[in-house]
Design a protein around this motif. Sequence first.
Motif, mmCIF file in Angstrom:
data_model
loop_
_atom_site.group_PDB
_atom_site.id
_atom_site.type_symbol
_atom_site.label_atom_id
_atom_site.label_comp_id
_atom_site.label_asym_id
_atom_site.label_seq_id
_atom_site.Cartn_x
_atom_site.Cartn_y
_atom_site.Cartn_z
ATOM 1 N N SER A 100 88.152 -48.677 10.249
ATOM 2 C CA SER A 100 89.314 -48.955 11.092
ATOM 3 C C SER A 100 88.925 -48.870 12.561
ATOM 4 N N ILE A 101 89.871 -49.198 13.406
ATOM 5 C CA ILE A 101 89.653 -49.186 14.853
ATOM 6 C C ILE A 101 89.290 -47.775 15.346
ATOM 7 N N LYS A 102 89.682 -46.760 14.579
ATOM 8 C CA LYS A 102 89.358 -45.372 14.936
ATOM 9 C C LYS A 102 87.852 -45.121 14.916
ATOM 10 N N LYS A 129 86.111 -54.805 17.780
ATOM 11 C CA LYS A 129 87.558 -54.615 17.578
ATOM 12 C C LYS A 129 88.101 -55.691 16.631
ATOM 13 N N LEU A 132 86.961 -54.987 13.054
ATOM 14 C CA LEU A 132 87.575 -53.801 12.455
ATOM 15 C C LEU A 132 89.071 -53.990 12.184
ATOM 16 N N THR A 133 89.710 -54.859 12.936
ATOM 17 C CA THR A 133 91.146 -55.090 12.713
ATOM 18 C C THR A 133 91.398 -56.295 11.826
ATOM 19 N N GLY A 134 90.389 -57.171 11.724
ATOM 20 C CA GLY A 134 90.580 -58.409 10.956
ATOM 21 C C GLY A 134 90.033 -58.293 9.630
#
Length: 134
Positions: A100-102, A129, A132-134
């Motif tokens: 994840s973005i974290k 980013k 990780l978000t897609g």
Amino acid sequence: MAPQTATLRLINAAFQTADIEAETGKKAALSDEDLLGLLQKLIKQRQESVEIYDKAGRRELADQERGEIEIIRAYLPKQMSEAEAKAAIAAAIAATGAASIKDMGKVMAVLKQAHAGKMDFGKASGLVKAQLTG
């Protein structure tokens, strides 16, 4: 004075300043990665100046800064292509187990260690980013 001479003197002055800071105990001794980072910082400063000069209609000053950027880039390793950067990012995500973005900080740390001087980390952070978000 020729533009290349002036730019090389500017680079030399930046190296000397960083070296003096290291000697006075403010920073650790300079490594090759530190010097590459310093050159990238000089390029970033000039890119910001180009934007400001372009907005102010000062084309001659913007062109001078662009020339300095090209001279400084000649002393950096060849930059990765976007495809190479995406592959390196995918490998870093797999190596860190980022989900994840974290986990973006972990991925960026791996990239910076493995590809210092060869990757534009401003662009890389956007690509990380997106992956990780897609």
